[in-house]
Scaffold this motif. Structure first.
Motif, PDB file in Angstrom:
ATOM      1  N   THR A  42       0.806  -1.224   0.000  1.00 37.90           N
ATOM      2  CA  THR A  42       0.000   0.000   0.000  1.00 37.90           C
ATOM      3  C   THR A  42       0.838   1.273   0.000  1.00 37.90           C
ATOM      4  O   THR A  42       0.293   2.359  -0.215  1.00 37.90           O
ATOM      5  N   GLY A  43       2.137   1.159   0.203  1.00 35.60           N
ATOM      6  CA  GLY A  43       2.995   2.338   0.170  1.00 35.60           C
ATOM      7  C   GLY A  43       3.424   2.757  -1.223  1.00 35.60           C
ATOM      8  O   GLY A  43       4.129   3.775  -1.375  1.00 35.60           O
ATOM      9  N   LEU A  44       3.007   2.043  -2.262  1.00 36.97           N
ATOM     10  CA  LEU A  44       3.387   2.408  -3.624  1.00 36.97           C
ATOM     11  C   LEU A  44       2.780   3.753  -4.009  1.00 36.97           C
ATOM     12  O   LEU A  44       1.631   4.054  -3.684  1.00 36.97           O
ATOM     13  N   SER A  45       3.552   4.539  -4.752  1.00 39.56           N
ATOM     14  CA  SER A  45       3.072   5.823  -5.253  1.00 39.56           C
ATOM     15  C   SER A  45       2.100   5.600  -6.405  1.00 39.56           C
ATOM     16  O   SER A  45       2.032   4.504  -6.978  1.00 39.56           O
ATOM     17  N   PRO A  46       1.345   6.635  -6.794  1.00 46.88           N
ATOM     18  CA  PRO A  46       0.468   6.483  -7.965  1.00 46.88           C
ATOM     19  C   PRO A  46       1.224   6.027  -9.209  1.00 46.88           C
ATOM     20  O   PRO A  46       0.711   5.184  -9.970  1.00 46.88           O
ATOM     21  N   ALA A  47       2.419   6.549  -9.433  1.00 49.97           N
ATOM     22  CA  ALA A  47       3.184   6.141 -10.608  1.00 49.97           C
ATOM     23  C   ALA A  47       3.601   4.676 -10.518  1.00 49.97           C
ATOM     24  O   ALA A  47       3.561   3.938 -11.514  1.00 49.97           O
ATOM     25  N   GLN A  48       4.001   4.235  -9.328  1.00 52.48           N
ATOM     26  CA  GLN A  48       4.386   2.834  -9.151  1.00 52.48           C
ATOM     27  C   GLN A  48       3.185   1.911  -9.339  1.00 52.48           C
ATOM     28  O   GLN A  48       3.311   0.835  -9.915  1.00 52.48           O
ATOM     29  N   ARG A  49       2.029   2.341  -8.872  1.00 51.46           N
ATOM     30  CA  ARG A  49       0.820   1.535  -9.056  1.00 51.46           C
ATOM     31  C   ARG A  49       0.485   1.395 -10.541  1.00 51.46           C
ATOM     32  O   ARG A  49       0.110   0.319 -11.006  1.00 51.46           O
ATOM     33  N   ALA A  50       0.627   2.482 -11.260  1.00 54.79           N
ATOM     34  CA  ALA A  50       0.357   2.441 -12.696  1.00 54.79           C
ATOM     35  C   ALA A  50       1.319   1.488 -13.396  1.00 54.79           C
ATOM     36  O   ALA A  50       0.928   0.744 -14.307  1.00 54.79           O
ATOM     37  N   VAL A  81      -8.245  -0.958  11.869  1.00 53.03           N
ATOM     38  CA  VAL A  81      -8.668  -2.033  10.971  1.00 53.03           C
ATOM     39  C   VAL A  81      -9.334  -1.452   9.727  1.00 53.03           C
ATOM     40  O   VAL A  81      -9.049  -1.856   8.591  1.00 53.03           O
ATOM     41  N   LEU A  82     -10.211  -0.482   9.937  1.00 52.74           N
ATOM     42  CA  LEU A  82     -10.909   0.133   8.808  1.00 52.74           C
ATOM     43  C   LEU A  82      -9.929   0.877   7.902  1.00 52.74           C
ATOM     44  O   LEU A  82     -10.014   0.774   6.673  1.00 52.74           O
ATOM     45  N   ASP A  83      -9.003   1.612   8.509  1.00 56.16           N
ATOM     46  CA  ASP A  83      -8.047   2.397   7.708  1.00 56.16           C
ATOM     47  C   ASP A  83      -7.167   1.489   6.853  1.00 56.16           C
ATOM     48  O   ASP A  83      -6.964   1.747   5.652  1.00 56.16           O
ATOM     49  N   LYS A  84      -6.631   0.423   7.460  1.00 54.61           N
ATOM     50  CA  LYS A  84      -5.747  -0.469   6.713  1.00 54.61           C
ATOM     51  C   LYS A  84      -6.496  -1.185   5.587  1.00 54.61           C
ATOM     52  O   LYS A  84      -5.957  -1.372   4.493  1.00 54.61           O
ATOM     53  N   THR A  85      -7.727  -1.554   5.876  1.00 53.30           N
ATOM     54  CA  THR A  85      -8.494  -2.259   4.841  1.00 53.30           C
ATOM     55  C   THR A  85      -8.849  -1.319   3.699  1.00 53.30           C
ATOM     56  O   THR A  85      -8.797  -1.722   2.522  1.00 53.30           O
ATOM     57  N   ARG A  86      -9.197  -0.091   4.006  1.00 52.44           N
ATOM     58  CA  ARG A  86      -9.508   0.866   2.926  1.00 52.44           C
ATOM     59  C   ARG A  86      -8.271   1.139   2.073  1.00 52.44           C
ATOM     60  O   ARG A  86      -8.385   1.316   0.851  1.00 52.44           O
ATOM     61  N   GLU A  87      -7.099   1.172   2.685  1.00 57.26           N
ATOM     62  CA  GLU A  87      -5.875   1.335   1.890  1.00 57.26           C
ATOM     63  C   GLU A  87      -5.720   0.185   0.893  1.00 57.26           C
ATOM     64  O   GLU A  87      -5.325   0.389  -0.263  1.00 57.26           O
ATOM     65  N   LEU A  88      -6.029  -1.035   1.345  1.00 57.54           N
ATOM     66  CA  LEU A  88      -5.954  -2.193   0.446  1.00 57.54           C
ATOM     67  C   LEU A  88      -6.990  -2.107  -0.663  1.00 57.54           C
ATOM     68  O   LEU A  88      -6.706  -2.441  -1.820  1.00 57.54           O
ATOM     69  N   LEU A  89      -8.189  -1.670  -0.320  1.00 57.12           N
ATOM     70  CA  LEU A  89      -9.231  -1.522  -1.341  1.00 57.12           C
ATOM     71  C   LEU A  89      -8.823  -0.506  -2.401  1.00 57.12           C
ATOM     72  O   LEU A  89      -9.046  -0.714  -3.606  1.00 57.12           O
ATOM     73  N   VAL A 100      -9.972  -8.313  -2.296  1.00 57.57           N
ATOM     74  CA  VAL A 100      -9.056  -8.061  -1.184  1.00 57.57           C
ATOM     75  C   VAL A 100      -9.386  -9.061  -0.094  1.00 57.57           C
ATOM     76  O   VAL A 100     -10.555  -9.209   0.291  1.00 57.57           O
ATOM     77  N   ARG A 101      -8.369  -9.750   0.419  1.00 57.34           N
ATOM     78  CA  ARG A 101      -8.534 -10.726   1.490  1.00 57.34           C
ATOM     79  C   ARG A 101      -8.269 -10.083   2.845  1.00 57.34           C
ATOM     80  O   ARG A 101      -7.280  -9.383   3.046  1.00 57.34           O
ATOM     81  N   VAL A 102      -9.134 -10.386   3.834  1.00 55.73           N
ATOM     82  CA  VAL A 102      -8.884 -10.058   5.229  1.00 55.73           C
ATOM     83  C   VAL A 102      -9.071 -11.317   6.066  1.00 55.73           C
ATOM     84  O   VAL A 102      -9.753 -12.262   5.663  1.00 55.73           O
TER      85      VAL A 102
END
Length: 267
Positions: A42-50, A81-89, A100-102
């Motif tokens: 989840t720490g990837l930048s927008p460019a890295q995600r692309a 829990v909510l914050d981390k899961t939303r980052e994954l989403l 996304v698996r939890v």
């Protein structure tokens, strides 16, 4: 049914190499362990995600799911829990991954307390999953080993964007037959993780077909239920947690062949 494997079997391997392995051995997708020590997190930048999305697109391999580690039934505050899961989403949305698996992670909490926490958090997360176009899957794991236990939670949530991940190792450990698991999870099923091990007391990962898990029965049940077109089978070989076992690379051809034989036999 389409085939995938998890990057738990190739810890830390660069994504281009993972995708080459998948393409070379006839896998259609990859389940990505999403942790800071892995190439995708989840720490990837927008460019890295692309860039990651483009790498998948170029090979025709699907990013099947992000295997995250939030524990929705765990004691404690909801916020982290909510914050981390939303980052994954959000990451799944950016990569084009449908799931996304939890984990449950209820620990020593009473079952009704663990269920209540999971229902509360998954209900809160469902609109975020729907907005992202991603399905949030609760795995049969730890405090909720069986399909029946996970289905209790999902029935109470009652949202199409929240479903189930059937980990065949844990439902087997929980003493649940494949038919009973599917009866419980069928309305909620996202995809199925397949594994093999010697016994419920020795969970060291084995090549598919070398252990005692009822994989034939699992695939026959999915076929009887008409899941041939829509279901994914994902081989989760947990080398990350068992560093002494052989690497996954030479085992991939045999795993793909074994699953295809089971699929052909169940057709």
């Amino acid at each position: 049914m389409r085939l995938a494997f998890s990057t738990l079997g190739v810890p830390g391997m660069p994504l281009p190499q993972v995708l080459r392995l998948a393409a070379d051995h006839g896998f259609h997708g990859v389940e990505l362990r999403t942790h800071p020590e892995e190439p995708v997190h989840t720490g990837l930048s927008p460019a890295q995600r692309a860039t990651v999305a483009e790498e998948f697109e170029a090979t025709g391999i699907r990013p099947l799911a992000l295997a995250g580690y939030p524990r929705v039934a765990a004691p404690g505050e909801d916020g982290p829990v909510l914050d981390k899961t939303r980052e994954l989403l959000h990451l799944a949305r950016d990569l084009g991954a449908p799931f996304v698996r939890v984990f449950p992670g209820g620990g020593d909490a009473a079952p009704e307390e663990a269920d209540a926490a999971a229902v509360r958090r998954l209900t809160a997360l469902a609109p975020s999953a729907e907005d992202a176009g991603v399905r949030l899957l609760l795995e049969t794991h730890d405090s909720h080993l069986t399909g029946a236990a996970v289905a209790r939670v999902l029935e109470a949530v009652g949202h199409d964007s929240v479903g189930a991940l059937w980990d065949t190792l844990h439902t087997w450990r929980g003493g649940e037959e494949p038919e009973a698991t599917y009866d419980a999870l069928g309305p909620y099923l996202g995809y199925v993780q397949v594994k093999d091990a010697a016994s419920a007391d020795d969970l060291t990962p084995l090549p598919l077909g070398d252990g005692t898990l009822p994989l034939t029965e699992v695939i026959e049940q999915l076929s009887r239920a008409g899941q041939e077109a829509d279901c994914w089978l994902c081989w989760e070989y947990e080398k990350r947690w068992y560093p002494s076992v052989p690497g996954i690379d030479p085992l991939l051809p045999g795993a793909a062949d074994h699953l295809r034989r089971l699929l052909a036999a169940s057709a």
